[in-house]
Design a protein around this motif. Sequence first.
Motif, PDB file in Angstrom:
ATOM      1  N   THR A  34       0.830  -1.202   0.000  1.00 26.40           N
ATOM      2  CA  THR A  34       0.000   0.000   0.000  1.00 26.40           C
ATOM      3  C   THR A  34       0.869   1.258   0.000  1.00 26.40           C
ATOM      4  OG1 THR A  34      -1.802  -1.148   1.139  1.00 26.40           O
ATOM      5  CG2 THR A  34      -1.779   1.263   1.291  1.00 26.40           C
ATOM      6  N   LEU A  35       1.971   1.215   0.748  1.00 22.15           N
ATOM      7  CA  LEU A  35       2.855   2.382   0.824  1.00 22.15           C
ATOM      8  C   LEU A  35       3.530   2.690  -0.509  1.00 22.15           C
ATOM      9  CD1 LEU A  35       4.486   1.805   4.318  1.00 22.15           C
ATOM     10  CD2 LEU A  35       3.024   3.726   3.650  1.00 22.15           C
ATOM     11  N   VAL A  36       3.804   1.665  -1.294  1.00 24.96           N
ATOM     12  CA  VAL A  36       4.477   1.905  -2.573  1.00 24.96           C
ATOM     13  C   VAL A  36       3.510   1.998  -3.755  1.00 24.96           C
ATOM     14  CG1 VAL A  36       6.671   0.919  -1.851  1.00 24.96           C
ATOM     15  CG2 VAL A  36       4.950  -0.533  -2.909  1.00 24.96           C
ATOM     16  N   ALA A  37       2.247   1.757  -3.514  1.00 30.28           N
ATOM     17  CA  ALA A  37       1.252   1.830  -4.587  1.00 30.28           C
ATOM     18  C   ALA A  37       1.298   3.157  -5.352  1.00 30.28           C
ATOM     19  CB  ALA A  37      -0.143   1.572  -4.028  1.00 30.28           C
ATOM     20  N   THR A  52       4.654  12.468  -4.374  1.00 26.98           N
ATOM     21  CA  THR A  52       5.172  12.652  -3.017  1.00 26.98           C
ATOM     22  C   THR A  52       4.828  11.459  -2.114  1.00 26.98           C
ATOM     23  OG1 THR A  52       5.103  15.050  -3.233  1.00 26.98           O
ATOM     24  CG2 THR A  52       5.151  14.160  -0.989  1.00 26.98           C
ATOM     25  N   PRO A  53       3.591  10.945  -2.152  1.00 29.63           N
ATOM     26  CA  PRO A  53       3.284   9.777  -1.307  1.00 29.63           C
ATOM     27  C   PRO A  53       4.130   8.547  -1.661  1.00 29.63           C
ATOM     28  CG  PRO A  53       1.261  10.811  -2.056  1.00 29.63           C
ATOM     29  CD  PRO A  53       2.391  11.458  -2.805  1.00 29.63           C
ATOM     30  N   CYS A  54       4.573   8.434  -2.883  1.00 29.48           N
ATOM     31  CA  CYS A  54       5.452   7.339  -3.295  1.00 29.48           C
ATOM     32  C   CYS A  54       6.762   7.422  -2.522  1.00 29.48           C
ATOM     33  CB  CYS A  54       5.713   7.419  -4.801  1.00 29.48           C
ATOM     34  SG  CYS A  54       7.107   6.428  -5.391  1.00 29.48           S
ATOM     35  N   CYS A  55       7.397   8.553  -2.569  1.00 27.10           N
ATOM     36  CA  CYS A  55       8.686   8.731  -1.900  1.00 27.10           C
ATOM     37  C   CYS A  55       8.547   8.619  -0.381  1.00 27.10           C
ATOM     38  CB  CYS A  55       9.305  10.066  -2.291  1.00 27.10           C
ATOM     39  SG  CYS A  55       9.726  10.174  -4.054  1.00 27.10           S
ATOM     40  N   GLU A  56       7.465   9.155   0.161  1.00 26.45           N
ATOM     41  CA  GLU A  56       7.231   9.057   1.600  1.00 26.45           C
ATOM     42  C   GLU A  56       7.015   7.605   2.012  1.00 26.45           C
ATOM     43  OE1 GLU A  56       3.927  11.708   2.178  1.00 26.45           O
ATOM     44  OE2 GLU A  56       5.205  13.482   2.131  1.00 26.45           O
ATOM     45  N   GLY A  57       6.291   6.839   1.208  1.00 23.04           N
ATOM     46  CA  GLY A  57       6.050   5.431   1.501  1.00 23.04           C
ATOM     47  C   GLY A  57       7.327   4.620   1.449  1.00 23.04           C
ATOM     48  N   LEU A  58       8.146   4.883   0.438  1.00 23.72           N
ATOM     49  CA  LEU A  58       9.420   4.187   0.302  1.00 23.72           C
ATOM     50  C   LEU A  58      10.309   4.471   1.513  1.00 23.72           C
ATOM     51  CD1 LEU A  58      11.413   2.512  -1.346  1.00 23.72           C
ATOM     52  CD2 LEU A  58      12.044   4.599  -2.566  1.00 23.72           C
ATOM     53  N   LYS A  59      10.358   5.712   1.912  1.00 22.32           N
ATOM     54  CA  LYS A  59      11.173   6.091   3.072  1.00 22.32           C
ATOM     55  C   LYS A  59      10.671   5.393   4.345  1.00 22.32           C
ATOM     56  CE  LYS A  59      12.995  10.046   5.564  1.00 22.32           C
ATOM     57  NZ  LYS A  59      13.072  11.502   5.650  1.00 22.32           N
TER      58      LYS A  59
END
Length: 116
Positions: A34-37, A52-59
């Motif tokens: 879900t975080l990397v979706a 932005t949510p992609c990079c935040e999820g990856l982090k």
Amino acid sequence: MKPVFVSFFTLLVLVFTVAAKEPSKGLTCDQEKTLVAPCVDFLTKKTDTPATPCCEGLKKIIESSPTKKEKKAACKCLKEAASQVPNLDKDRANNLCKTCKITVDFLFSKNFECEK
């Protein structure tokens, strides 16, 4: 949409450099997916930059996987997910951390193995 989540996980698996079936610290495999979706559109060339949510999820996934065992689990989860994503751009996946300006202490390649 689930196959798209899987492709991004392959990238994350490469980032972690290890794999196992266990969830990472506090995160289940489904939570990691879900975080990397939000990265799927970038990784399949539908957009030019990651959201932005992609990079935040990856982090968050990287921060939640400090031990080797947790990194292996996250790696395996994401790698399996990525294998199901059609049209995944491997170069974008391999450079996602750099694109998101996330520093990692290791390099990974297309032939990355989670068990090492």
